[in-house]
Design a protein around this motif. Structure first.
Motif, PDB file in Angstrom:
ATOM      1  N   THR A 111      36.217  27.368  34.591  1.00  0.00           N
ATOM      2  CA  THR A 111      37.352  26.561  34.187  1.00  0.00           C
ATOM      3  C   THR A 111      38.099  27.258  33.052  1.00  0.00           C
ATOM      4  N   ARG A 144      44.654  20.918  30.344  1.00  0.00           N
ATOM      5  CA  ARG A 144      44.391  21.829  31.468  1.00  0.00           C
ATOM      6  C   ARG A 144      42.998  22.456  31.401  1.00  0.00           C
ATOM      7  N   HIS A 147      41.022  22.880  34.678  1.00  0.00           N
ATOM      8  CA  HIS A 147      41.607  23.646  35.778  1.00  0.00           C
ATOM      9  C   HIS A 147      40.922  25.008  35.887  1.00  0.00           C
ATOM     10  N   ARG A 148      41.061  25.620  37.047  1.00  0.00           N
ATOM     11  CA  ARG A 148      40.598  26.991  37.233  1.00  0.00           C
ATOM     12  C   ARG A 148      41.822  27.917  37.249  1.00  0.00           C
ATOM     13  N   GLY A 150      43.043  29.994  39.281  1.00  0.00           N
ATOM     14  CA  GLY A 150      43.824  30.006  40.510  1.00  0.00           C
ATOM     15  C   GLY A 150      44.765  28.829  40.660  1.00  0.00           C
ATOM     16  N   GLN A 151      44.578  27.796  39.849  1.00  0.00           N
ATOM     17  CA  GLN A 151      45.444  26.622  39.889  1.00  0.00           C
ATOM     18  C   GLN A 151      46.609  26.738  38.907  1.00  0.00           C
ATOM     19  N   LEU A 152      46.681  27.854  38.196  1.00  0.00           N
ATOM     20  CA  LEU A 152      47.702  28.040  37.174  1.00  0.00           C
ATOM     21  C   LEU A 152      48.681  29.138  37.566  1.00  0.00           C
ATOM     22  N   SER A 153      49.870  29.075  37.004  1.00  0.00           N
ATOM     23  CA  SER A 153      50.854  30.146  37.200  1.00  0.00           C
ATOM     24  C   SER A 153      50.436  31.362  36.384  1.00  0.00           C
ATOM     25  N   GLN A 156      50.835  30.709  32.712  1.00  0.00           N
ATOM     26  CA  GLN A 156      49.781  29.838  32.201  1.00  0.00           C
ATOM     27  C   GLN A 156      48.463  30.599  32.055  1.00  0.00           C
ATOM     28  N   GLN A 157      48.195  31.507  33.001  1.00  0.00           N
ATOM     29  CA  GLN A 157      46.974  32.305  32.881  1.00  0.00           C
ATOM     30  C   GLN A 157      47.020  33.203  31.648  1.00  0.00           C
TER      31      GLN A 157
END
Length: 250
Positions: A111, A144, A147-148, A150-153, A156-157
């Protein structure tokens, strides 16, 4: 250009004195840095630029304690770190400085919160949940944490990567092409975030970039060529950076 000088009476967040770094041996030796001296005042934003092979990334890695100079010294505040044993250097690096890469270097199965906690866990330290959540809030990712990646732009990463670098509340943040993998609009968001950390929190930021627009966010721009510090621009515009860089062949 006249050699950059530093008044030793003035506090510095980080500094290099007569820094040399050579790779290889004999006729295959490459001199990546050839006597670079520079200081970084607390609460300032510096961009490091230069043509490919100029030594800018080597300088950043030596300043951050990720590479050892062949000759010369690196200090964080009053502490010389260039000759410290690796274990002691690693301990200081975890608390005194942060590093952000162009590639986000996140673990996809973890996460967001776990990624931010990871350096501390690897060091055998128990992560402080409050500090993790505070770091995420500071980069605009409150809520957030579960979240993982892969779920972020992409932007965001990179924010997660910055939160990971900031969770120990370091005084100096080093960033190597932090917007290189992002589009222009997202890169602007990241640069605004880095700028805010300097202005709001008094952090020192040293960033390698090839982008004159990115360099325009900095208080000063250092220009390297062939392992030498050849120029310094104070509060330049992107156009001024591009013009000077063009004369260096960058």
């Amino acid at each position: 250009m006249a050699e950059t000088t530093t008044d030793t009476r003035t506090a510095t967040a980080a500094r290099a004195d007569d820094l040399h770094r050579a790779y290889g041996r004999g006729g295959a030796t490459v001199q990546a840095l050839r006597g670079v001296s520079v200081a970084f005042t607390p609460g300032t934003f510096t961009a490091v630029m230069g043509p490919s092979g100029s030594g800018k990334t080597t300088l950043l890695h030596c300043l951050a304690g990720m590479d050892r100079p062949t000759r010369g010294t690196v200090r964080w505040g009053d502490t010389e770190v260039s000759r410290l044993p690796e274990r002691k250097l690693a301990e200081l690096r975890r608390t005194r400085v942060g590093f952000v890469f162009q590639a986000f270097n996140l673990m996809p199965a973890m996460t967001v919160a776990q990624n931010v906690e990871l350096p501390g866990r690897l060091a055998g330290a128990r992560p402080d949940r409050g500090q993790v959540l505070d770091a995420l809030a500071r980069v605009g990712l409150a809520g957030r944490e579960r979240h993982r990646p892969g779920q972020l732009s992409g932007g965001q990463q990179q924010r997660v990567a910055i939160a990971r670098a900031l969770v120990s509340r370091p005084g100096v943040l080093f960033a190597d092409e932090p917007t290189g993998a992002l589009d222009r609009a997202t890169g602007h968001e990241i640069l605004t975030l880095l700028r805010a950390g300097v202005d709001r929190d008094g952090r020192t930021c040293v960033m390698v970039t090839h982008d004159p627009v990115a360099a325009g966010y900095a208080d000063r721009v250092l220009l390297l060529a062939d392992g030498l510090l050849v120029d310094e621009l104070v509060r330049p515009t992107a156009a001024q950076v591009a013009e000077r860089l063009g004369r260096l062949g960058g």
